[in-house]
Scaffold this motif. Structure first.
Motif, PDB file in Angstrom:
ATOM      1  N   PHE A   1       0.827  -1.207   0.000  1.00 24.59           N
ATOM      2  CA  PHE A   1       0.000   0.000   0.000  1.00 24.59           C
ATOM      3  C   PHE A   1       0.866   1.262   0.000  1.00 24.59           C
ATOM      4  CE2 PHE A   1      -1.941   3.308   2.717  1.00 24.59           C
ATOM      5  CZ  PHE A   1      -2.991   3.674   1.902  1.00 24.59           C
ATOM      6  N   VAL A   2       1.872   1.303   0.872  1.00 30.94           N
ATOM      7  CA  VAL A   2       2.729   2.486   0.968  1.00 30.94           C
ATOM      8  C   VAL A   2       3.459   2.731  -0.344  1.00 30.94           C
ATOM      9  CG1 VAL A   2       4.775   3.448   2.093  1.00 30.94           C
ATOM     10  CG2 VAL A   2       3.000   2.339   3.464  1.00 30.94           C
ATOM     11  N   ARG A   3       4.027   1.672  -0.932  1.00 37.01           N
ATOM     12  CA  ARG A   3       4.774   1.846  -2.181  1.00 37.01           C
ATOM     13  C   ARG A   3       3.857   2.265  -3.319  1.00 37.01           C
ATOM     14  NH1 ARG A   3       7.850  -3.579  -3.064  1.00 37.01           N
ATOM     15  NH2 ARG A   3       6.442  -4.396  -1.480  1.00 37.01           N
ATOM     16  N   VAL A   4       2.701   1.630  -3.417  1.00 37.15           N
ATOM     17  CA  VAL A   4       1.784   1.928  -4.512  1.00 37.15           C
ATOM     18  C   VAL A   4       1.248   3.350  -4.395  1.00 37.15           C
ATOM     19  CG1 VAL A   4      -0.492   1.378  -5.463  1.00 37.15           C
ATOM     20  CG2 VAL A   4       1.121  -0.460  -4.972  1.00 37.15           C
ATOM     21  N   VAL A   5       0.798   3.743  -3.196  1.00 41.67           N
ATOM     22  CA  VAL A   5       0.217   5.069  -3.017  1.00 41.67           C
ATOM     23  C   VAL A   5       1.264   6.156  -3.242  1.00 41.67           C
ATOM     24  CG1 VAL A   5      -0.687   6.640  -1.273  1.00 41.67           C
ATOM     25  CG2 VAL A   5      -1.710   4.409  -1.562  1.00 41.67           C
ATOM     26  N   THR A   6       2.484   5.951  -2.735  1.00 48.47           N
ATOM     27  CA  THR A   6       3.525   6.971  -2.887  1.00 48.47           C
ATOM     28  C   THR A   6       3.886   7.183  -4.355  1.00 48.47           C
ATOM     29  OG1 THR A   6       4.450   6.411  -0.721  1.00 48.47           O
ATOM     30  CG2 THR A   6       5.858   7.646  -2.233  1.00 48.47           C
ATOM     31  N   LEU A   7       4.175   6.090  -5.053  1.00 52.12           N
ATOM     32  CA  LEU A   7       4.605   6.215  -6.450  1.00 52.12           C
ATOM     33  C   LEU A   7       3.474   6.668  -7.359  1.00 52.12           C
ATOM     34  CD1 LEU A   7       7.068   3.238  -6.916  1.00 52.12           C
ATOM     35  CD2 LEU A   7       7.494   5.584  -7.595  1.00 52.12           C
ATOM     36  N   LEU A   8       2.310   6.035  -7.227  1.00 52.86           N
ATOM     37  CA  LEU A   8       1.203   6.396  -8.108  1.00 52.86           C
ATOM     38  C   LEU A   8       0.651   7.779  -7.779  1.00 52.86           C
ATOM     39  CD1 LEU A   8      -0.822   3.078  -8.593  1.00 52.86           C
ATOM     40  CD2 LEU A   8       1.187   3.940  -9.824  1.00 52.86           C
ATOM     41  N   GLY A   9       0.708   8.177  -6.492  1.00 49.21           N
ATOM     42  CA  GLY A   9       0.274   9.521  -6.126  1.00 49.21           C
ATOM     43  C   GLY A   9       1.151  10.585  -6.774  1.00 49.21           C
ATOM     44  N   LEU A  10       2.477  10.388  -6.733  1.00 51.05           N
ATOM     45  CA  LEU A  10       3.394  11.318  -7.393  1.00 51.05           C
ATOM     46  C   LEU A  10       3.174  11.334  -8.901  1.00 51.05           C
ATOM     47  CD1 LEU A  10       6.730  10.669  -5.446  1.00 51.05           C
ATOM     48  CD2 LEU A  10       5.407  12.791  -5.475  1.00 51.05           C
TER      49      LEU A  10
ATOM     50  N   ALA B   1      -6.800   0.542 -12.531  1.00 55.21           N
ATOM     51  CA  ALA B   1      -7.033  -0.900 -12.618  1.00 55.21           C
ATOM     52  C   ALA B   1      -5.963  -1.679 -11.858  1.00 55.21           C
ATOM     53  CB  ALA B   1      -7.062  -1.328 -14.083  1.00 55.21           C
ATOM     54  N   TYR B   2      -4.722  -1.189 -11.881  1.00 56.47           N
ATOM     55  CA  TYR B   2      -3.613  -1.849 -11.192  1.00 56.47           C
ATOM     56  C   TYR B   2      -3.840  -1.881  -9.680  1.00 56.47           C
ATOM     57  CZ  TYR B   2       1.136  -2.301  -9.259  1.00 56.47           C
ATOM     58  OH  TYR B   2       2.240  -2.680  -8.537  1.00 56.47           O
ATOM     59  N   ILE B   3      -4.421  -0.817  -9.131  1.00 56.79           N
ATOM     60  CA  ILE B   3      -4.725  -0.779  -7.703  1.00 56.79           C
ATOM     61  C   ILE B   3      -5.610  -1.960  -7.313  1.00 56.79           C
ATOM     62  CG2 ILE B   3      -6.076   0.487  -5.978  1.00 56.79           C
ATOM     63  CD1 ILE B   3      -4.943   3.068  -7.221  1.00 56.79           C
ATOM     64  N   GLY B   4      -6.591  -2.269  -8.151  1.00 60.61           N
ATOM     65  CA  GLY B   4      -7.469  -3.401  -7.869  1.00 60.61           C
ATOM     66  C   GLY B   4      -6.771  -4.736  -7.970  1.00 60.61           C
ATOM     67  N   ASP B   5      -5.657  -4.793  -8.702  1.00 62.79           N
ATOM     68  CA  ASP B   5      -4.916  -6.046  -8.853  1.00 62.79           C
ATOM     69  C   ASP B   5      -4.046  -6.372  -7.650  1.00 62.79           C
ATOM     70  OD1 ASP B   5      -5.973  -6.368 -11.370  1.00 62.79           O
ATOM     71  OD2 ASP B   5      -4.202  -5.611 -12.427  1.00 62.79           O
ATOM     72  N   VAL B   6      -3.387  -5.351  -7.087  1.00 65.43           N
ATOM     73  CA  VAL B   6      -2.286  -5.628  -6.151  1.00 65.43           C
ATOM     74  C   VAL B   6      -2.579  -5.276  -4.693  1.00 65.43           C
ATOM     75  CG1 VAL B   6      -0.582  -5.345  -7.985  1.00 65.43           C
ATOM     76  CG2 VAL B   6      -1.178  -3.376  -6.553  1.00 65.43           C
ATOM     77  N   LEU B   7      -3.601  -4.474  -4.415  1.00 67.49           N
ATOM     78  CA  LEU B   7      -3.843  -4.064  -3.038  1.00 67.49           C
ATOM     79  C   LEU B   7      -4.960  -4.881  -2.399  1.00 67.49           C
ATOM     80  CD1 LEU B   7      -3.557  -0.161  -3.100  1.00 67.49           C
ATOM     81  CD2 LEU B   7      -1.807  -1.867  -2.569  1.00 67.49           C
ATOM     82  N   ALA B   8      -4.828  -5.077  -1.084  1.00 73.46           N
ATOM     83  CA  ALA B   8      -5.887  -5.734  -0.324  1.00 73.46           C
ATOM     84  C   ALA B   8      -7.157  -4.886  -0.387  1.00 73.46           C
ATOM     85  CB  ALA B   8      -5.445  -5.918   1.127  1.00 73.46           C
ATOM     86  N   PRO B   9      -8.333  -5.524  -0.290  1.00 76.97           N
ATOM     87  CA  PRO B   9      -9.596  -4.785  -0.450  1.00 76.97           C
ATOM     88  C   PRO B   9      -9.715  -3.561   0.436  1.00 76.97           C
ATOM     89  CG  PRO B   9     -10.016  -7.138  -0.461  1.00 76.97           C
ATOM     90  CD  PRO B   9      -8.561  -6.974  -0.152  1.00 76.97           C
ATOM     91  N   ARG B  10      -9.212  -3.625   1.672  1.00 79.55           N
ATOM     92  CA  ARG B  10      -9.401  -2.493   2.576  1.00 79.55           C
ATOM     93  C   ARG B  10      -8.573  -1.272   2.183  1.00 79.55           C
ATOM     94  NH1 ARG B  10      -6.063  -3.396   8.164  1.00 79.55           N
ATOM     95  NH2 ARG B  10      -4.245  -4.480   7.318  1.00 79.55           N
TER      96      ARG B  10
END
Length: 408
Positions: free
Chosen positions: A10-19, A123-132
């Protein structure tokens, strides 16, 4: 252990995709302060210089369909980092353009490549992150899309008085290369294997999605979102110039004050988990409708500014709601469904200034604000009456909410 892995992802995905969401979408708004400079430097009319934005927008809209649908056939993380590396090259070419003709050509290529991010990232967020974590991650990325409108113009204005437009694009090219490296090495690869269906069949499946009436209505419902967002700021600029004798810096200040409204919309992730994307989308539109009606009726500058913040908060909250809804209705074709969503969204963004120009010229800015309010209200009715959750989606939403509460 599983929770620690989920949090790390979650931290890696949100940080990189947010930037990425901020820096990539800045390319849409960055040319606004540069167009007068290009007009003077290349000795062309304003209408010709405007093609640096119009050509980019057309390529960007079409590119969303291509990349988003392609991501249903290959791993999305690969599309993300390859797209970032390609974007670094194209943006570097824009920075080195010696003529307006080449600048427009490279802007077309830049727009086509930049489109590899928005739909694919959602779409990638739905692939790799837990539902919550999915709703909050979607909210962060969608907030970045809207913050880019402010950051892009501020960055462009700073560079016009600093190192110039060449350096502005060159620095962004370097940023995209670094983000591409980060995406390649830090983003989780995901467990979803590439589909065995051919790419041609995947594109045919995308066109068949238009047979799904609720999904098609959801796509149509996205058109007024950026139309209203960009149209409102265009109208506000005209109002400040005509009635308050303010310059562009005053609009930038109001946009900056709207930034907290965008950030506050992160709470939409919680409400999506609890009530679903459809109801959050409708609630956000109603708040935005109230805000723009306040703008139409407000005369003191302080009240006008407050009304714009309310509007931005509502619209920013609606965006993750409609993204979530489109993803649910798209099922396994989530990448394709989100790609078409991005296409319709950008069509709305292109129509915003055109609608503002025609209505303001005939009836004035405050009437234009009421027109926006009417469009948003019609959109609420369209969504509420026309889009029904399939029973499987409702059950899935309840299950995900229960699971999230157990994990919290």
């Amino acid at each position: 252990m599983a929770n620690e892995v989920d949090r790390s992802h979650f931290v890696r995905v949100v940080t990189l995709l947010g930037l990425c969401s901020i820096l990539i979408l800045m390319l849409v708004y960055l040319p606004i302060p540069f167009i007068p400079i290009w007009q003077s430097e290349f000795h062309v009319t304003m209408n010709v210089a405007d093609w640096t934005s119009s050509a980019y927008g057309f390529a960007y809209a079409i590119g969303n369909i291509f990349w988003g649908t392609l991501s249903d056939s290959v791993r999305r993380v690969r599309v993300l980092y390859i797209g970032l590396f390609m974007l670094a090259v194209m943006t570097g070419l824009v920075a080195m353009s010696p003529s307006l003709a080449l600048l427009i050509v490279f802007r077309v290529l830049e727009g086509a490549v930049a489109a590899s991010f928005p739909a694919v990232a959602i779409a990638y967020i739905g692939d790799v992150l837990a539902p919550r974590y999915r709703a909050i991650a979607t909210s962060v990325v969608s907030c970045g899309f809207l913050l880019a409108s402010i950051c892009g113009q501020i960055y462009g204005n700073l560079m016009t008085t600093g190192r110039g437009w060449h350096a502005a694009f060159l620095w962004l090219a370097v940023a995209y290369a670094l983000l591409g490296a980060g995406a390649a090495f830090l983003l989780p690869k995901g467990t979803r294997p590439p589909t065995q269906v051919s790419i041609g069949s995947t594109y045919m499946r995308t066109f068949r999605l238009f047979r799904q009436i609720p999904l098609t209505l959801a796509w149509v419902a996205t058109v007024p979102v950026l139309l209203s967002f960009i149209g409102m700021y265009s109208g506000l600029d005209a109002l400040l110039s005509a009635s308050y004798r303010s310059d562009t810096s005053q609009l930038v200040e109001i946009q900056l004050l709207g930034a907290p409204g965008i950030l506050l919309s992160l709470v939409a992730g919680y409400f999506i988990r609890r009530y679903g994307g459809k109801w959050v989308f409708m609630g956000g539109l109603l708040i935005a409708c109230f805000g723009v009606v306040m703008e139409a009726a407000s005369h003191p500058m302080g009240l006008l500014t407050f009304a714009s913040v309310v509007f931005v908060f509502g619209l920013s909250s609606a965006v993750p709601g409609i993204i979530t809804l489109v993803g649910q209705l798209g099922h396994e074709a989530r990448g394709s469904a989100t790609a078409v969503y991005a296409f319709f969204t950008f069509i709305g963004a292109s129509l915003g200034p055109l609608l503002e120009t025609s209505v303001v010229a005939s009836f004035g800015v405050r009437v234009f604000f009421l027109v926006l309010a009417g469009l948003l209200l019609l959109n609420v009715l369209l969504t509420g009456l026309g889009i029904r959750y399939p029973s499987s989606n409702r059950v899935e939403s309840v299950k995900l909410h229960a699971q999230a509460r157990r994990e919290a």
